[in-house]
Design a protein around this motif. Structure first.
Motif, short mmCIF file in Angstrom:
data_model
loop_
_atom_site.label_atom_id
_atom_site.label_comp_id
_atom_site.label_asym_id
_atom_site.label_seq_id
_atom_site.Cartn_x
_atom_site.Cartn_y
_atom_site.Cartn_z
N GLU A 1 -7.42 2.47 52.25
CA GLU A 1 -6.51 2.75 51.13
C GLU A 1 -6.11 4.23 51.24
OE1 GLU A 1 -8.80 2.44 47.48
OE2 GLU A 1 -10.19 3.98 48.15
N PRO A 2 -5.14 4.71 50.45
CA PRO A 2 -4.80 6.13 50.49
C PRO A 2 -6.02 6.98 50.12
CG PRO A 2 -3.14 4.91 49.27
CD PRO A 2 -4.26 3.95 49.53
N LYS A 3 -6.18 8.10 50.81
CA LYS A 3 -7.36 8.95 50.55
C LYS A 3 -6.96 10.42 50.47
CE LYS A 3 -10.47 5.64 51.77
NZ LYS A 3 -11.31 4.93 50.81
N VAL A 4 -7.78 11.16 49.72
CA VAL A 4 -7.70 12.63 49.77
C VAL A 4 -8.99 13.10 50.43
CG1 VAL A 4 -7.64 14.76 48.42
CG2 VAL A 4 -6.26 12.80 47.71
N VAL A 5 -8.85 13.88 51.50
CA VAL A 5 -10.02 14.40 52.24
C VAL A 5 -10.18 15.87 51.87
CG1 VAL A 5 -10.94 14.90 54.54
CG2 VAL A 5 -9.65 12.78 54.14
N VAL A 6 -11.31 16.19 51.26
CA VAL A 6 -11.53 17.56 50.77
C VAL A 6 -12.54 18.26 51.69
CG1 VAL A 6 -12.20 18.94 48.76
CG2 VAL A 6 -11.21 16.66 48.43
N THR A 7 -12.14 19.38 52.26
CA THR A 7 -13.04 20.09 53.18
C THR A 7 -13.79 21.18 52.44
OG1 THR A 7 -11.36 19.75 54.86
CG2 THR A 7 -13.16 21.21 55.44
N LYS A 8 -15.09 20.94 52.25
CA LYS A 8 -15.96 21.93 51.60
C LYS A 8 -16.71 22.75 52.65
CE LYS A 8 -17.01 21.51 47.02
NZ LYS A 8 -16.61 22.88 46.79
N SER A 9 -16.95 22.14 53.81
CA SER A 9 -17.59 22.89 54.90
C SER A 9 -16.77 24.13 55.19
CB SER A 9 -17.62 22.04 56.18
OG SER A 9 -18.37 20.87 55.99
N THR A 10 -17.43 25.18 55.66
CA THR A 10 -16.73 26.40 56.07
C THR A 10 -16.16 26.15 57.47
OG1 THR A 10 -18.29 27.69 54.78
CG2 THR A 10 -16.99 28.88 56.43
N VAL A 11 -14.83 26.09 57.56
CA VAL A 11 -14.22 25.77 58.86
C VAL A 11 -13.24 26.87 59.28
CG1 VAL A 11 -14.50 23.26 58.67
CG2 VAL A 11 -12.45 24.33 57.72
N ILE B 1 -17.48 17.78 62.26
CA ILE B 1 -16.19 17.54 61.60
C ILE B 1 -15.41 16.48 62.40
CG2 ILE B 1 -13.93 18.61 61.08
CD1 ILE B 1 -15.91 19.74 59.16
N GLN B 2 -15.45 16.62 63.71
CA GLN B 2 -14.76 15.65 64.58
C GLN B 2 -15.32 14.24 64.36
OE1 GLN B 2 -12.38 16.53 67.44
NE2 GLN B 2 -12.01 14.36 67.01
N GLN B 3 -16.65 14.15 64.25
CA GLN B 3 -17.28 12.84 64.01
C GLN B 3 -16.78 12.25 62.69
OE1 GLN B 3 -21.49 13.70 63.91
NE2 GLN B 3 -21.65 13.91 66.14
N VAL B 4 -16.64 13.10 61.68
CA VAL B 4 -16.21 12.60 60.37
C VAL B 4 -14.77 12.09 60.46
CG1 VAL B 4 -15.76 13.28 57.97
CG2 VAL B 4 -17.82 14.09 59.11
N ILE B 5 -13.94 12.80 61.20
CA ILE B 5 -12.54 12.35 61.36
C ILE B 5 -12.53 10.94 61.96
CG2 ILE B 5 -10.45 12.75 62.75
CD1 ILE B 5 -10.98 15.78 62.34
N GLU B 6 -13.36 10.72 62.99
CA GLU B 6 -13.40 9.40 63.64
C GLU B 6 -13.86 8.32 62.66
OE1 GLU B 6 -12.08 9.18 66.48
OE2 GLU B 6 -12.13 11.28 67.13
N VAL B 7 -14.86 8.65 61.87
CA VAL B 7 -15.41 7.66 60.93
C VAL B 7 -14.37 7.32 59.86
CG1 VAL B 7 -17.09 7.46 59.06
CG2 VAL B 7 -17.86 8.12 61.30
N ILE B 8 -13.66 8.33 59.37
CA ILE B 8 -12.63 8.06 58.35
C ILE B 8 -11.54 7.18 58.96
CG2 ILE B 8 -10.82 9.10 56.90
CD1 ILE B 8 -12.63 11.59 56.61
N ALA B 9 -11.11 7.54 60.16
CA ALA B 9 -10.02 6.78 60.81
C ALA B 9 -10.45 5.33 61.07
CB ALA B 9 -9.62 7.46 62.12
N THR B 10 -11.71 5.14 61.39
CA THR B 10 -12.20 3.79 61.68
C THR B 10 -12.20 2.90 60.43
OG1 THR B 10 -13.62 4.72 63.37
CG2 THR B 10 -14.18 2.50 62.64
N HIS B 11 -12.60 3.48 59.29
CA HIS B 11 -12.84 2.62 58.12
C HIS B 11 -11.78 2.73 57.03
CE1 HIS B 11 -16.63 1.52 59.79
NE2 HIS B 11 -17.08 2.77 59.79
N ILE B 12 -10.73 3.48 57.26
CA ILE B 12 -9.77 3.70 56.16
C ILE B 12 -9.21 2.37 55.63
CG2 ILE B 12 -7.77 4.08 57.68
CD1 ILE B 12 -7.33 6.50 55.44
#
Ligand code: NAD
Ligand code: UGA
Length: 442
Positions: free
Chosen positions: A112-122, A99-110
């Motif tokens: 436009e406005p985005k909605v991030v939907v968490t389907k993983s069980t967290v 999940i942390q890796q995904v946060i970094e990747v989103i922050a790096t490439h953002i």
């Protein structure tokens, strides 16, 4: 809508294909380049009924593509749906590395406005933490970003059916416009929405899996009593399940629950409770019953057939039928128990396994222990000369095996049915010493 599903495992691939089938434009993103290559070639990297056909259809229609290119994956879609793994650490809490890796990747490439939907069980608190982590890394005036929790309730083996007919759609969030976007994703499905805050949504997921796990442990514990008093536990479950307040589901006695979710989600709940100094006694006992169910069953076997030096055929190593998933498989744990009891040779048949190196052991085995396990694909050869057959997984094909013929091939016709899957009367008529789990006085 344009959606990127991040993580192309059991949940991610199913969700990506279903969303594509509902008319959305979908990108499946995974860091595993081999998996991405297979998916783009129309090959499903795991087994799930009906999904391979849907994959081929959707690839042909051009409405889905799989990629390992993180920039492409993040920039092309307005909705980013996360379905990476959240496995247990040794302490029992969920590992949020992916999940942390995904946060970094989103922050790096953002872009436009985005909605991030968490389907993983967290774990409870994670979605709020993710929102904060993203806000700390992104200029949210330029690129507003909203995290929404949308836990998944599908089961492996019936993933497609469950995705098209969800029991409910839980959406947890803070911002109405983002919640509405998530609802739009599923607008062509018949589903009931439950909208709540992050923590409630996260807790619904864990509490549901915890409840189902406890329900299985409850029937398994009642089975231990039923076994000594002569009650038929399957009949007991049917009679109980006729009460709609109880329901017949997840009330089937056996050698316990396994899989990638119940054990890990129970552990995470217990870990969180310990952190918060709350004693979840019922859940703890449910886990304890499950952990001891195989030992209970093996003891039952040994009371009839001393295992040392014997040859045993085990049917099934996946954690349930219709999947190739061996994570936390009761069948594998049972084989390890049999090795500990001194069984000389364990033969294994499973429709998804053709060689020993495909087995995911739950503990480190010595080479000399592994040498006592042999995988068979020929049924008659597997049954020849064994002292007992133990059924651990309800693969449908096991019910049509030539059971009558097998009796004559065995050294001693003991049949231990760890899932109450076969017909006891029929098996006994064929000549088997059939023993299930509390199947009553027959
Ligand atoms: P999985 O292990 O099959 O798939 C996870 C995928 O994520 C893998 O393909 C992996 O390569 C990929 N991945 C890891 N890090 C990544 C990254 N940084 N970027 C992109 N991809 C990455 O897991 P799963 O069984 O699909 O479960 C996923 C989540 O869904 C878990 O949280 C699980 O608890 C939950 N869940 C699973 C089920 C189920 O039946 N399997 C059902 C409901 C919920
Ligand atoms: C489970 C839940 O059923 C899903 O709703 C949830 O989304 C998923 O976990 C998850 O969070 O990942 P799954 O693990 O795929 O789904 O499979 P189940 O059918 O629930 O079976 C889990 C285990 O319990 C299996 O080992 C199965 O053999 C065992 N089981 C199930 C029983 O012993 N008795 C039962 O009555 C039902």
């Amino acid at each position: 809508m344009k959606i990127t599903v991040i993580g192309s495992g059991y949940v991610g691939t199913t969700t990506a294909l279903v969303l594509s089938n509902l008319g959305h434009e979908v990108i499946g993103y995974d860091v595993d380049t081999l998996k991405v290559k297979m998916l783009n070639n129309g090959i499903l990297p795991f087994r799930e009924p009906g999904l391979d056909q849907l994959l081929q259809e959707k690839l042909k229609s051009g409405r889905i593509i799989f990629t390992s290119d993180s920039r492409f994956a993040i920039t092309q879609s307005e909705i980013l749906m996360i379905s990476v793994g959240t496995p247990s650490t040794l302490s029992g809490n969920a590992d949020l590395t992916y999940i942390q890796q995904v946060i970094e990747v989103i922050a790096t490439h953002i872009n436009e406005p985005k909605v991030v939907v968490t389907k993983s069980t967290v774990p409870i608190g994670t979605n709020r933490w993710m929102q904060q982590q993203l806000e700390a890394r992104i200029d949210t005036n330029k690129y507003p970003i909203e995290v929404v929790s949308n836990p998944e309730f599908l089961r492996e083996g019936s993933a497609l059916h469950d995705s098209y007919h969800p029991s409910r759609t839980v959406i947890g969030g803070e911002v109405n416009s983002a919640i509405e976007k998530v609802k739009q994703l599923y607008s062509s499905l018949q589903t009931s929405y439950f909208i709540c805050n992050y923590e409630t949504a996260e807790m619904i997921k864990y509490a549901s899996n915890g409840f189902l796990a406890v329900k299985i442990s409850y029937i398994n514990e009642i089975a231990r009593l039923a076994d000594v008093v002569g009650a038929d536990i399957d009949g007991v479950a049917v009679g109980m399940g006729m009460d709609p307040r109880i329901s017949p589901h997840h009330l089937h006695a056996g050698i316990g629950y396994g899989g990638s979710c119940f054990p890990k989600d129970v552990d995470e709940l217990l870990y969180l409770a310990t952190q918060k100094k709350i004693n979840l006694r019922l859940l703890k006992q449910g886990k304890h019953i499950n952990d001891s169910q195989i030992a209970w069953f093996v003891q039952k076997v040994e009371s009839l057939l001393p295992l040392k030096g014997k040859r045993v055929l085990v049917l099934g190593v996946t954690f349930k039928e219709d999947t190739d998933d061996q994570r936390e498989s009761p069948g594998i744990r049972l084989i390890e128990h049999l090795l500990d009891r001194g069984v000389d040779e364990i033969r294994v048949i499973d429709p998804t396994v053709t060689s020993l190196d495909q087995i995911r052991w739950s503990k480190d085995l010595l080479d000399r222990e592994k040498k006592r396990v042999n995988i068979f694909t020929n049924e008659d050869e597997a049954a020849t000369g064994v002292h007992a057959v133990v059924l651990t997984t309800t693969w449908p094909q096991f019910s049509t095996y030539p059971w009558q013929k097998w009796v004559g091939l065995t050294e001693s016709p003991y049949l231990f049915d760890g899932r109450n899957f076969l017909n006891p009367q029929e098996m006994r008529r064929f000549g088997w010493h059939y023993v299930g789990i509390a199947r009553g006085v027959t």
